[in-house]
Design a protein around this motif. Structure first.
Motif, PDB file in Angstrom:
ATOM      1  N   SER A 183       0.428  -1.252  -0.207  1.00 12.38           N
ATOM      2  CA  SER A 183       0.060  -0.129   0.213  1.00 12.38           C
ATOM      3  C   SER A 183       1.340   1.066  -0.187  1.00 12.38           C
ATOM      4  O   SER A 183       1.792   0.969  -0.135  1.00 12.38           O
ATOM      5  CB  SER A 183      -0.358  -0.590   0.894  1.00 12.38           C
ATOM      6  OG  SER A 183      -0.246  -0.175   2.256  1.00 12.38           O
ATOM      7  N   GLU A 184       0.343   2.252  -0.309  1.00 19.01           N
ATOM      8  CA  GLU A 184       1.275   3.618  -0.671  1.00 19.01           C
ATOM      9  C   GLU A 184       2.024   3.361   0.442  1.00 19.01           C
ATOM     10  O   GLU A 184       3.466   4.643   1.313  1.00 19.01           O
ATOM     11  CB  GLU A 184      -0.280   5.111  -0.604  1.00 19.01           C
ATOM     12  CG  GLU A 184       0.927   5.597  -0.663  1.00 19.01           C
ATOM     13  CD  GLU A 184      -0.329   7.144  -1.333  1.00 19.01           C
ATOM     14  OE1 GLU A 184       0.167   8.725  -0.983  1.00 19.01           O
ATOM     15  OE2 GLU A 184      -1.019   7.161  -1.776  1.00 19.01           O
ATOM     16  N   VAL A 185       1.343   3.913   2.124  1.00 21.00           N
ATOM     17  CA  VAL A 185       1.947   3.575   3.816  1.00 21.00           C
ATOM     18  C   VAL A 185       2.806   2.112   3.754  1.00 21.00           C
ATOM     19  O   VAL A 185       1.761   1.707   4.107  1.00 21.00           O
ATOM     20  CB  VAL A 185       0.958   4.672   4.299  1.00 21.00           C
ATOM     21  CG1 VAL A 185       2.269   5.089   5.688  1.00 21.00           C
ATOM     22  CG2 VAL A 185       0.786   6.272   3.516  1.00 21.00           C
ATOM     23  N   PRO A 186       3.799   1.873   4.189  1.00 15.61           N
ATOM     24  CA  PRO A 186       4.277   0.925   4.394  1.00 15.61           C
ATOM     25  C   PRO A 186       3.846   0.446   5.875  1.00 15.61           C
ATOM     26  O   PRO A 186       3.861   1.746   6.612  1.00 15.61           O
ATOM     27  CB  PRO A 186       6.071   1.174   4.612  1.00 15.61           C
ATOM     28  CG  PRO A 186       6.516   2.126   3.927  1.00 15.61           C
ATOM     29  CD  PRO A 186       4.957   3.468   3.653  1.00 15.61           C
ATOM     30  N   ARG A 187       3.057  -0.432   6.388  1.00 16.60           N
ATOM     31  CA  ARG A 187       2.672  -0.947   7.237  1.00 16.60           C
ATOM     32  C   ARG A 187       3.526  -1.749   8.117  1.00 16.60           C
ATOM     33  O   ARG A 187       4.131  -2.903   7.261  1.00 16.60           O
ATOM     34  CB  ARG A 187       1.633  -1.769   6.637  1.00 16.60           C
ATOM     35  CG  ARG A 187       0.453  -2.117   7.909  1.00 16.60           C
ATOM     36  CD  ARG A 187      -0.671  -2.565   8.079  1.00 16.60           C
ATOM     37  NE  ARG A 187      -0.930  -3.350   6.626  1.00 16.60           N
ATOM     38  CZ  ARG A 187      -1.476  -4.282   6.680  1.00 16.60           C
ATOM     39  NH1 ARG A 187      -1.418  -4.763   8.250  1.00 16.60           N
ATOM     40  NH2 ARG A 187      -1.864  -5.342   6.049  1.00 16.60           N
ATOM     41  N   LEU A 188       3.507  -1.489   9.306  1.00 17.56           N
ATOM     42  CA  LEU A 188       4.789  -2.849   9.904  1.00 17.56           C
ATOM     43  C   LEU A 188       4.005  -4.198  10.223  1.00 17.56           C
ATOM     44  O   LEU A 188       2.452  -4.091  10.510  1.00 17.56           O
ATOM     45  CB  LEU A 188       4.971  -2.226  11.903  1.00 17.56           C
ATOM     46  CG  LEU A 188       5.482  -2.795  12.255  1.00 17.56           C
ATOM     47  CD1 LEU A 188       7.406  -3.194  11.774  1.00 17.56           C
ATOM     48  CD2 LEU A 188       5.908  -2.607  14.199  1.00 17.56           C
ATOM     49  N   LEU A 189       4.146  -4.958  10.013  1.00 19.82           N
ATOM     50  CA  LEU A 189       3.507  -6.481  10.695  1.00 19.82           C
ATOM     51  C   LEU A 189       3.660  -6.905  11.625  1.00 19.82           C
ATOM     52  O   LEU A 189       3.190  -7.814  12.313  1.00 19.82           O
ATOM     53  CB  LEU A 189       3.886  -7.213   8.803  1.00 19.82           C
ATOM     54  CG  LEU A 189       3.236  -6.853   7.312  1.00 19.82           C
ATOM     55  CD1 LEU A 189       3.169  -8.148   6.267  1.00 19.82           C
ATOM     56  CD2 LEU A 189       0.757  -6.747   8.188  1.00 19.82           C
ATOM     57  N   ARG A 190       4.827  -6.897  11.366  1.00 21.51           N
ATOM     58  CA  ARG A 190       6.097  -8.156  12.923  1.00 21.51           C
ATOM     59  C   ARG A 190       7.427  -7.348  13.118  1.00 21.51           C
ATOM     60  O   ARG A 190       8.207  -6.982  12.525  1.00 21.51           O
ATOM     61  CB  ARG A 190       6.377  -9.094  12.059  1.00 21.51           C
ATOM     62  CG  ARG A 190       7.023  -9.604  13.541  1.00 21.51           C
ATOM     63  CD  ARG A 190       7.507 -11.109  12.852  1.00 21.51           C
ATOM     64  NE  ARG A 190       8.583 -11.802  12.649  1.00 21.51           N
ATOM     65  CZ  ARG A 190       9.230 -12.141  11.618  1.00 21.51           C
ATOM     66  NH1 ARG A 190       8.394 -13.767  12.223  1.00 21.51           N
ATOM     67  NH2 ARG A 190      10.467 -12.442  11.366  1.00 21.51           N
ATOM     68  N   PRO A 191       6.966  -6.465  14.588  1.00 16.32           N
ATOM     69  CA  PRO A 191       8.437  -5.752  14.927  1.00 16.32           C
ATOM     70  C   PRO A 191       9.724  -6.745  14.818  1.00 16.32           C
ATOM     71  O   PRO A 191       8.617  -7.979  15.348  1.00 16.32           O
ATOM     72  CB  PRO A 191       7.839  -4.798  16.333  1.00 16.32           C
ATOM     73  CG  PRO A 191       6.829  -5.652  16.665  1.00 16.32           C
ATOM     74  CD  PRO A 191       5.928  -6.726  15.387  1.00 16.32           C
ATOM     75  N   GLY A 192      10.809  -6.966  14.943  1.00 12.06           N
ATOM     76  CA  GLY A 192      12.298  -7.325  14.972  1.00 12.06           C
ATOM     77  C   GLY A 192      13.397  -6.987  14.945  1.00 12.06           C
ATOM     78  O   GLY A 192      12.544  -5.522  15.730  1.00 12.06           O
ATOM     79  N   ALA A 193      14.291  -7.191  14.092  1.00  8.38           N
ATOM     80  CA  ALA A 193      15.709  -6.915  14.498  1.00  8.38           C
ATOM     81  C   ALA A 193      15.738  -5.353  14.549  1.00  8.38           C
ATOM     82  O   ALA A 193      16.369  -4.827  15.382  1.00  8.38           O
ATOM     83  CB  ALA A 193      16.373  -7.799  14.338  1.00  8.38           C
ATOM     84  N   LEU A 194      14.819  -5.352  13.537  1.00  2.82           N
ATOM     85  CA  LEU A 194      15.683  -4.004  12.822  1.00  2.82           C
ATOM     86  C   LEU A 194      14.496  -2.965  13.569  1.00  2.82           C
ATOM     87  O   LEU A 194      13.213  -3.098  13.141  1.00  2.82           O
ATOM     88  CB  LEU A 194      15.103  -3.306  11.242  1.00  2.82           C
ATOM     89  CG  LEU A 194      16.833  -4.493  10.550  1.00  2.82           C
ATOM     90  CD1 LEU A 194      16.200  -3.772   9.410  1.00  2.82           C
ATOM     91  CD2 LEU A 194      17.981  -3.025  11.263  1.00  2.82           C
ATOM     92  N   LEU A 208       1.479   1.395  11.933  1.00  2.00           N
ATOM     93  CA  LEU A 208       1.819  -0.019  12.523  1.00  2.00           C
ATOM     94  C   LEU A 208       0.137  -0.439  13.091  1.00  2.00           C
ATOM     95  O   LEU A 208      -0.822  -0.085  12.107  1.00  2.00           O
ATOM     96  CB  LEU A 208       1.881   0.900  14.355  1.00  2.00           C
ATOM     97  CG  LEU A 208       3.485   2.057  14.321  1.00  2.00           C
ATOM     98  CD1 LEU A 208       2.927   2.099  16.053  1.00  2.00           C
ATOM     99  CD2 LEU A 208       4.613   1.403  14.475  1.00  2.00           C
ATOM    100  N   PRO A 209       0.306  -1.388  13.240  1.00  2.91           N
ATOM    101  CA  PRO A 209      -1.088  -2.561  13.579  1.00  2.91           C
ATOM    102  C   PRO A 209      -1.790  -1.886  14.551  1.00  2.91           C
ATOM    103  O   PRO A 209      -1.308  -1.362  15.229  1.00  2.91           O
ATOM    104  CB  PRO A 209      -0.578  -3.832  14.065  1.00  2.91           C
ATOM    105  CG  PRO A 209       1.116  -3.897  14.336  1.00  2.91           C
ATOM    106  CD  PRO A 209       1.532  -2.203  13.959  1.00  2.91           C
ATOM    107  N   ASP A 210      -2.970  -1.379  14.124  1.00  4.79           N
ATOM    108  CA  ASP A 210      -4.270  -1.503  14.713  1.00  4.79           C
ATOM    109  C   ASP A 210      -4.864  -1.699  15.116  1.00  4.79           C
ATOM    110  O   ASP A 210      -5.970  -1.924  16.510  1.00  4.79           O
ATOM    111  CB  ASP A 210      -4.810  -0.584  13.814  1.00  4.79           C
ATOM    112  CG  ASP A 210      -5.417  -1.044  12.760  1.00  4.79           C
ATOM    113  OD1 ASP A 210      -5.553  -2.742  12.767  1.00  4.79           O
ATOM    114  OD2 ASP A 210      -6.666  -0.392  11.376  1.00  4.79           O
ATOM    115  N   ALA A 211      -4.767  -3.273  15.156  1.00  5.68           N
ATOM    116  CA  ALA A 211      -5.827  -4.553  15.959  1.00  5.68           C
ATOM    117  C   ALA A 211      -4.787  -5.978  15.592  1.00  5.68           C
ATOM    118  O   ALA A 211      -3.725  -6.109  14.865  1.00  5.68           O
ATOM    119  CB  ALA A 211      -6.919  -5.086  14.633  1.00  5.68           C
ATOM    120  N   GLU A 212      -5.549  -7.261  16.568  1.00 10.09           N
ATOM    121  CA  GLU A 212      -4.532  -8.124  16.229  1.00 10.09           C
ATOM    122  C   GLU A 212      -5.630  -9.127  15.180  1.00 10.09           C
ATOM    123  O   GLU A 212      -6.504  -8.720  15.077  1.00 10.09           O
ATOM    124  CB  GLU A 212      -4.771  -9.142  18.113  1.00 10.09           C
ATOM    125  CG  GLU A 212      -4.491  -8.685  19.190  1.00 10.09           C
ATOM    126  CD  GLU A 212      -3.484  -9.014  19.243  1.00 10.09           C
ATOM    127  OE1 GLU A 212      -2.366  -9.580  18.051  1.00 10.09           O
ATOM    128  OE2 GLU A 212      -1.700  -8.392  19.162  1.00 10.09           O
TER     129      GLU A 212
END
Length: 316
Positions: A183-194, A208-212
């Motif tokens: 999508s136009e704005v990148p979306r974090l799916l899993r926080p991780g090492a970076l 950022l994720p807005d729901a589980e």
């Protein structure tokens, strides 16, 4: 060490590549955690990953490739932002989700996306080059349990794995960050090492994720299940381990804290260093026979986002 653990020398890599080309699976080190690899476009090989891990069919896989050109070959479209992120962070612990090339089958994801990364580990890169295959590779452990950061962890969790390339302990010790670029704005799916701070320097705004994501629901990335990364012991998160009422908790009780507090395991107060030893510490506490692990909650700052994510899922 189990006889199926081999050195990642020329002979070990040859054996591993042979198994992979024959449709089998091989465990190998990356800079994040050990992965259980298989030919990403062999349905039988992918099925073996799910069988060995007892992994739910709705939980997709990340494809590991040797370079950016190999990643582009898996994509229907390759956004300019993907080139920018790859130039800055590949090889490295960043997974990008893009539209999958239409002629390729899905790799666990029930949509038209593919998750892909170039690992920053010499053994992983050599295996990709020697085998000539893109390798789907989730963590090399039973589903929901603690991710492995050593070859010994792999063998204990997956005793039936045909071969493990022993590359020593993983340096980052926590899974890659997963960023959705569809999508136009990148979306974090899993926080991780970076961390998000360094990613924003290149990608700009990140949603950022807005729901589980409910278990059983389609998802474009692994690491989104409610319970994950969990030891055998019950994990209890608490602001202050000394204030916890322990009367209803099964014993013996282990304590995981960070510098400045006392505990059975005391990790660094630096989030990167803490993350690098988190899974190893949980393995040690499990091996010591603790039935409950009290974990001091890490700070509520963005730098600790990935650690809080892993601990909250372990405690679910």
């Amino acid at each position: 060490m189990n006889e199926r653990c081999v050195r990642p020398d020329a002979e070990g890599l040859r054996r591993a590549a042979e198994l992979l080309r024959a449709g089998s699976v091989v465990a190998f080190p990356t800079e994040t955690v050990y992965g259980l690899g298989a030919d990403a476009f062999s349905r039988d090989a992918i099925g073996e990953i799910y069988r060995l891990k007892n992994r739910p069919s709705w939980n997709p896989l990340i494809v590991h490739v040797a370079d950016v050109a190999a990643a582009r070959a898996l994509a229907e479209t390759w956004p300019a932002r993907a080139d920018e992120l790859a130039a800055r962070f590949w090889p490295g612990p960043l997974t990008l989700v893009v539209r999958r090339a239409r002629h390729l089958p899905g790799i666990g994801a029930a949509n038209d996306t593919v998750a892909v990364r170039v690992p920053a580990h010499e053994v992983a890169l050599r295996l990709l080059q020697v085998s000539g295959l893109p390798l789907a590779a989730p963590s090399a452990n039973r589903s929901e349990s603690i991710s492995p950061t050593t070859a010994e962890h792999v063998v204990r969790s997956l005793p039936d794995v045909p071969l493990v390339l022993d590359g020593g302990a993983c340096s980052w010790g926590i899974e890659s960050t997963v960023l959705d670029l569809t999508s136009e704005v990148p979306r974090l799916l899993r926080p991780g090492a970076l961390g998000l701070r360094v990613l924003r320097d290149v990608a700009g705004e990140i949603a950022l994720p807005d729901a589980e994501t409910a278990d059983g629901a389609a998802r474009p990335s692994p690491g989104m299940s409610r319970r994950h990364y969990a030891p055998r012991a019950r994990v209890v998160l608490c602001k202050d381990v000394d204030d916890v009422d322990r009367s209803g908790l099964a014993g013996p009780i282990g304590i995981l804290t960070y510098e400045g507090a006392e505990g059975t395991e005391v990790l660094s107060a630096d989030p990167r260093e803490y993350a690098a030893d988190l899974y190893a510490a949980l393995h040690r506490l499990d091996d010591a026979g603790f039935a409950t692990i009290l974990v001091q909650e890490p700070p509520q700052t963005e730098d600790w986002l990935a650690v809080r994510d892993r601990l909250s899922r372990a405690a679910a």
